[in-house]
Write a protein that holds these residues in place. Sequence first.
Motif, mmCIF file in Angstrom:
data_model
loop_
_atom_site.group_PDB
_atom_site.id
_atom_site.type_symbol
_atom_site.label_atom_id
_atom_site.label_comp_id
_atom_site.label_asym_id
_atom_site.label_seq_id
_atom_site.Cartn_x
_atom_site.Cartn_y
_atom_site.Cartn_z
ATOM 1 N N ILE A 48 0.842 -1.195 0.000
ATOM 2 C CA ILE A 48 0.000 0.000 0.000
ATOM 3 C C ILE A 48 0.879 1.247 0.000
ATOM 4 N N ASP A 49 0.392 2.284 -0.658
ATOM 5 C CA ASP A 49 1.148 3.532 -0.770
ATOM 6 C C ASP A 49 0.191 4.709 -0.710
ATOM 7 N N CYS A 50 0.375 5.537 0.294
ATOM 8 C CA CYS A 50 -0.401 6.774 0.437
ATOM 9 C C CYS A 50 0.532 7.972 0.584
ATOM 10 N N ALA A 63 -2.894 0.192 -3.900
ATOM 11 C CA ALA A 63 -2.736 -1.121 -3.273
ATOM 12 C C ALA A 63 -2.527 -2.152 -4.361
ATOM 13 N N VAL A 83 4.571 -1.273 2.913
ATOM 14 C CA VAL A 83 3.992 0.068 2.936
ATOM 15 C C VAL A 83 5.059 1.107 2.648
ATOM 16 N N SER A 84 4.670 2.120 1.892
ATOM 17 C CA SER A 84 5.547 3.265 1.672
ATOM 18 C C SER A 84 5.625 4.081 2.950
ATOM 19 N N GLY A 113 -1.244 5.414 5.751
ATOM 20 C CA GLY A 113 -0.716 4.177 5.185
ATOM 21 C C GLY A 113 0.000 3.318 6.201
ATOM 22 N N VAL A 114 0.860 3.935 6.992
ATOM 23 C CA VAL A 114 1.635 3.172 7.972
ATOM 24 C C VAL A 114 0.732 2.619 9.070
ATOM 25 N N THR A 126 -2.402 1.848 8.843
ATOM 26 C CA THR A 126 -3.199 0.762 8.276
ATOM 27 C C THR A 126 -2.363 -0.497 8.132
ATOM 28 N N ALA A 127 -1.136 -0.347 7.639
ATOM 29 C CA ALA A 127 -0.252 -1.503 7.473
ATOM 30 C C ALA A 127 0.025 -2.179 8.806
ATOM 31 N N ALA A 155 4.906 -6.454 8.860
ATOM 32 C CA ALA A 155 4.770 -5.272 8.010
ATOM 33 C C ALA A 155 6.170 -4.749 7.728
ATOM 34 N N TYR A 209 7.063 -1.373 -4.706
ATOM 35 C CA TYR A 209 7.092 -1.484 -3.249
ATOM 36 C C TYR A 209 6.951 -2.942 -2.816
#
Length: 223
Positions: free
Chosen positions: A5-7, A14, A63-64, A76-77, A79-80, A91, A188
Amino acid sequence: MILAIDCSGNLCAACVYDAEVGKELGRNVLDLGKGHAEHLMGAIAGALGEAGIAYADLATIAVSVGPGSFTGLRVGVATARGLALALKIPAIGVTTLEALAAEARQAFFNRPVLAVLDGGRGEIHAALYDELAVLRYGPAVTTLEGAAAMASDRAAVLAGNAAQRVAEAAGGAFDFGPLAPTADIAVYARLAAEKQPGEKPKPLYLRDADAKPQAGFVLPRAH
């Protein structure tokens, strides 16, 4: 199976990646600008649905961790880490700079890559990787002039949304990787597949006072 995932920027992205065969199975990428918190779980559900798998099939969350949008990174973090805790799987954090550099290396093998992002306030967020993809500088804050000096000195491929500005400041001809604020979401996942689980991911917020260039790459700052 890896869920990435990346936000870190405008995108809420995703994807599901099968590390055993090195293949992406599904993705969902939304260009939001804002509202990652409201849409990320839906993006994840879309990627899982396209891949035809459930949360229980996942083995790792990638995750980014930035640098990037302050709010997006937190979403993002968090959620991961939440998914990893609930599913009892690791993660793994991947920086936007290493992902941009890795995407650039897909087109330019055995070349140094300087990944550069616009940090605002006249700052450049940078990371330099050598011909063997070994990190030689950063992630850290530098000036436009400092990034240009690194690019010229190493004849580096440039990647990131500050790449063209750095090339103009350096006054030379450069090859370019992706010119976006983040890499393709599958990058990623691929990078996470190559890492061993370690500390829980946390957002990477670069600040001028905290950036300390490694020995050999100390650059003068503009006054």
